[in-house]
Motif scaffolding. Sequence first.
Motif, PDB file in Angstrom:
ATOM      1  N   UNK A 229      97.419 103.544 187.759  1.00 34.13           N
ATOM      2  CA  UNK A 229      96.563 104.324 188.011  1.00 34.13           C
ATOM      3  C   UNK A 229      96.205 103.648 186.162  1.00 34.13           C
ATOM      4  N   UNK A 230      97.030 103.603 184.991  1.00 28.96           N
ATOM      5  CA  UNK A 230      96.469 103.126 183.625  1.00 28.96           C
ATOM      6  C   UNK A 230      95.937 102.067 184.255  1.00 28.96           C
ATOM      7  N   UNK A 231      96.695 100.411 184.994  1.00 30.77           N
ATOM      8  CA  UNK A 231      96.154  99.918 184.834  1.00 30.77           C
ATOM      9  C   UNK A 231      94.559  99.468 185.646  1.00 30.77           C
ATOM     10  N   UNK A 232      94.303 100.866 186.924  1.00 31.17           N
ATOM     11  CA  UNK A 232      93.112 101.285 187.285  1.00 31.17           C
ATOM     12  C   UNK A 232      92.004 100.799 185.933  1.00 31.17           C
ATOM     13  N   UNK A 233      92.447 102.291 185.380  1.00 30.79           N
ATOM     14  CA  UNK A 233      91.048 102.653 184.010  1.00 30.79           C
ATOM     15  C   UNK A 233      91.347 101.078 182.939  1.00 30.79           C
ATOM     16  N   UNK A 234      92.272 100.740 182.748  1.00 30.49           N
ATOM     17  CA  UNK A 234      91.957  99.106 182.240  1.00 30.49           C
ATOM     18  C   UNK A 234      90.647  98.164 182.281  1.00 30.49           C
ATOM     19  N   UNK A 235      90.735  98.335 184.157  1.00 28.09           N
ATOM     20  CA  UNK A 235      89.689  97.538 184.911  1.00 28.09           C
ATOM     21  C   UNK A 235      88.905  97.388 184.207  1.00 28.09           C
ATOM     22  N   UNK A 236      88.654  99.219 184.386  1.00 29.58           N
ATOM     23  CA  UNK A 236      87.251  99.523 184.796  1.00 29.58           C
ATOM     24  C   UNK A 236      86.773 100.214 183.479  1.00 29.58           C
ATOM     25  N   UNK A 237      87.630  99.715 182.454  1.00 36.61           N
ATOM     26  CA  UNK A 237      86.922 100.162 180.807  1.00 36.61           C
ATOM     27  C   UNK A 237      86.142  98.496 180.438  1.00 36.61           C
ATOM     28  N   UNK A 261      97.217 109.689 170.495  1.00 36.48           N
ATOM     29  CA  UNK A 261      98.558 110.392 169.840  1.00 36.48           C
ATOM     30  C   UNK A 261      98.671 110.494 168.898  1.00 36.48           C
ATOM     31  N   UNK A 262      98.123 109.500 167.491  1.00 36.17           N
ATOM     32  CA  UNK A 262      98.329 110.001 166.488  1.00 36.17           C
ATOM     33  C   UNK A 262      97.102 110.892 166.076  1.00 36.17           C
ATOM     34  N   UNK A 263      95.307 111.028 166.569  1.00 35.78           N
ATOM     35  CA  UNK A 263      95.058 111.705 165.991  1.00 35.78           C
ATOM     36  C   UNK A 263      95.501 113.320 166.651  1.00 35.78           C
ATOM     37  N   UNK A 264      95.364 112.721 167.454  1.00 36.99           N
ATOM     38  CA  UNK A 264      95.105 114.703 168.750  1.00 36.99           C
ATOM     39  C   UNK A 264      96.659 115.047 169.073  1.00 36.99           C
ATOM     40  N   UNK A 265      97.543 114.137 168.949  1.00 42.83           N
ATOM     41  CA  UNK A 265      99.179 114.680 169.678  1.00 42.83           C
ATOM     42  C   UNK A 265      99.428 114.236 170.679  1.00 42.83           C
ATOM     43  N   UNK A 266     100.311 114.264 170.987  1.00 38.66           N
ATOM     44  CA  UNK A 266     100.629 113.858 172.244  1.00 38.66           C
ATOM     45  C   UNK A 266      99.735 114.603 174.115  1.00 38.66           C
ATOM     46  N   UNK A 267     100.111 115.932 173.490  1.00 37.56           N
ATOM     47  CA  UNK A 267      99.191 116.754 174.947  1.00 37.56           C
ATOM     48  C   UNK A 267      98.150 115.852 174.758  1.00 37.56           C
ATOM     49  N   UNK A 268      97.989 115.317 174.081  1.00 32.91           N
ATOM     50  CA  UNK A 268      95.922 115.763 174.368  1.00 32.91           C
ATOM     51  C   UNK A 268      95.422 114.016 174.553  1.00 32.91           C
ATOM     52  N   UNK A 269      96.768 113.110 174.171  1.00 31.14           N
ATOM     53  CA  UNK A 269      96.690 111.313 175.245  1.00 31.14           C
ATOM     54  C   UNK A 269      95.894 111.405 176.351  1.00 31.14           C
ATOM     55  N   UNK A 270      95.659 111.744 177.322  1.00 31.30           N
ATOM     56  CA  UNK A 270      95.808 110.924 178.282  1.00 31.30           C
ATOM     57  C   UNK A 270      93.709 111.635 178.435  1.00 31.30           C
ATOM     58  N   UNK A 271      94.013 112.656 177.829  1.00 29.38           N
ATOM     59  CA  UNK A 271      92.959 113.186 178.133  1.00 29.38           C
ATOM     60  C   UNK A 271      91.711 112.365 177.378  1.00 29.38           C
ATOM     61  N   UNK A 272      92.322 112.128 176.224  1.00 32.24           N
ATOM     62  CA  UNK A 272      91.672 111.101 175.067  1.00 32.24           C
ATOM     63  C   UNK A 272      91.552 110.365 176.137  1.00 32.24           C
ATOM     64  N   UNK A 273      92.093 109.673 176.373  1.00 30.74           N
ATOM     65  CA  UNK A 273      92.624 108.264 177.025  1.00 30.74           C
ATOM     66  C   UNK A 273      91.583 107.811 178.545  1.00 30.74           C
ATOM     67  N   UNK A 274      91.213 109.208 178.661  1.00 27.77           N
ATOM     68  CA  UNK A 274      90.469 109.393 180.692  1.00 27.77           C
ATOM     69  C   UNK A 274      88.931 109.398 180.370  1.00 27.77           C
ATOM     70  N   UNK A 275      89.562 111.112 179.386  1.00 29.83           N
ATOM     71  CA  UNK A 275      87.963 110.603 178.680  1.00 29.83           C
ATOM     72  C   UNK A 275      87.186 109.658 177.907  1.00 29.83           C
ATOM     73  N   UNK A 276      87.502 108.900 177.226  1.00 32.12           N
ATOM     74  CA  UNK A 276      86.547 107.165 176.849  1.00 32.12           C
ATOM     75  C   UNK A 276      86.575 106.449 178.714  1.00 32.12           C
ATOM     76  N   UNK A 277      87.496 106.605 179.538  1.00 31.86           N
ATOM     77  CA  UNK A 277      87.465 105.833 181.068  1.00 31.86           C
ATOM     78  C   UNK A 277      85.660 107.070 180.689  1.00 31.86           C
ATOM     79  N   UNK A 278      85.896 107.645 181.475  1.00 25.59           N
ATOM     80  CA  UNK A 278      84.425 109.025 181.914  1.00 25.59           C
ATOM     81  C   UNK A 278      83.555 108.288 181.389  1.00 25.59           C
ATOM     82  N   UNK A 279      83.177 108.750 179.721  1.00 24.57           N
ATOM     83  CA  UNK A 279      82.745 107.780 179.381  1.00 24.57           C
ATOM     84  C   UNK A 279      81.847 106.669 179.225  1.00 24.57           C
ATOM     85  N   UNK A 280      82.648 105.700 179.604  1.00 31.78           N
ATOM     86  CA  UNK A 280      82.417 104.299 179.780  1.00 31.78           C
ATOM     87  C   UNK A 280      81.640 104.637 181.324  1.00 31.78           C
TER      88      UNK A 280
END
Lengths: 297, 387
Positions: A229-237, A261-280
Amino acid sequence: MTQLVWNGLFVGSFYALVALGYSMVYGIIKLLNFAHGDLYMLGAFTGFAILGAAGGVSSSAALPVLLAVLLATMVITGLAGVVLERVAYRPLRGAPRLSLLITAVGASFALEYGMRVVAGADPRVYPVRLGGTTLEVFGARLTVQQLTLVAVAVVLMAGLNLLVTRTREGRAMRAIALDPRTSALMGIDVNAVISRTFFLGSALAGAAGVMAGAYYGKIDFLMGFLIGLKAFTAAVIGGIGNIPGTMLGGLLLGLLESFGTFWLGGEWRDVFAFGVLILFLTVRPTGLLGERVTERV
Amino acid sequence: MRATPLKSLASLTLAVLVLAGCSQGLLGDGGTGDQSSAPAQGPIVLGMLIPQSGSEAAIGPYMSNAAQLAIDEINAKGGVLGRKLELKTADDACDPQSASAAANKLVTEGVHISVGGYCSGATLPTLPIFGRANIPMIIPAANSQELVDQKLKHVFLINGTGSQQAAAAQKWVDKQGAKSVALMHDNTSYSKDIAVRSQDLLGDKAVIVEAVTPKESDYSANITNVLAKKPDFVYWTGYFQEGGLIARQLRQAGYKGSIMVADGAVSPKLAEIAGDEAAEGVYATMTQTPETLQGAENWIAAYKQKYNADPGPYSNQSYDAVRLAAEAITKAGGTDGAKVIAALEAVDGFPMFSGPLKFTPEHTLANGGFQILVVKDGAFTLQDPLA
């Protein structure tokens, strides 16, 4: 700060290696090969089996032995990718894309639970571990082994890029990406080229699998799911179908996760990363380096 | 036009399915009804939900083998109320959706009592399914506080609860004189429960609560976060695969303080994954394991002889769950849910590996029996019974 960058780049280079196979296959036959992450898992287990068969390895010779295992594994997973394409995807070449997608999901489950039957549900641990002498570089802790793995990843990716842009084989791939039917008319053996594309992509995923096994140590039959899934995300980005874009996407996703992870804490990491994906996807659906009309491989 | 025959075929199939479902359910109900009034017939069926696939699949056999061992022993002595016991396992994959489906399957197969449940997150949605079918549950391993917070009459926990585990963790932190504790969990019901409860107990000493994504390989980002707070004690409350990786990566990142894991991470595999060096000295909060049981040599030998493998985490609890179920059904004089529940509530001093059993009003153990283990030469051994 440098530690965050380094963490991100290290994880990102794994994402990039796996994402390349996704991207190449998508570029040529517009197939999202969801079984791709499981080829990474297959690579990890193949490397494990080869190391087990080779018996004990002294730690002084660990690196050269691992490189040899890496190459052998790349050949084996590459062939597995070719078989997968021949068995699961080629018969559906003319079918609607949805059928192909479902088949890919099916192939993914078949590989995962097939491996479970063969190797069992227990996680396995690599007999050779890349431990590490730690270096301090600009305040970041990194190990020689991490550097070696990143170097191997870079060499593999650079090699792939050369192959696609500078060789006859690469030209054939790009031609098929543009128009398979015309390519066939021009005398390109489309099926053979697609097979070789699967070989390359799967070999890279297999290489990433062995590297992850040797570095992290733990492998299990579900390890390919999340990284797929992560690789797919990377490819799309980065721009799916575009090789330098995909590499960039992998590194960027690694960095996004690290900083998220650093800015928002561990539980928000994927929200952040995949939020960026949606934005893209909304702002720039073609990804960073993807162009609306492009030669895709 | 083409749709019509298809549609009617579909509705026909649906009707057949519904009918089949009904008749099965009716038969099942009739069956149990008969058994409670008329002389009992057929075997008493114990249902067991365990992870047989997915990330926690390694635990499943430890539990089902031990349950089967208890059943064979009881059957060899003539069974319960003259009826044989029979074990039906189903795979919950440590996943809520799979667990619900598996629980429904067990209910339609007519189980009389449930003796399974490992992952709390997967066990939680099965509570109402068994509850509606009036099937008592003796849960051997899952121990999130959420399981008892609903105060369901048919749910009994024979593993210590999250709050008891957190209390044990706090005791050990104090004993060690640790000043700043980092809590790491994987955001599942069981894991977060212990982490949050520990945080409450530790107060100012808990410097960070870090959630990680399970099933990944690289936790360096989380670890960088944790180490930025300079803790001298890290408590991981998730499962063993991530636990092994986290212990290893903490050491690689130069962390020198203590590491402790919760009972879900107690497995021989943890040390293997972490590597001997990183695993050495890792503490764990754990209830009784086969290795720390006093006077269980015969039991371990019997297990080994039958399965040609060592018992593992939750083998003894699963074994006890079956024995307790048999005891309650004997006392209740049948498998009627309400009577069995009353019998379980009345249990006093039933001998189990964790000590004589008497349930609290919440249907949990009065004393969680948590102790501190430590990894020595790659194996968990008893460090401090915390008595």
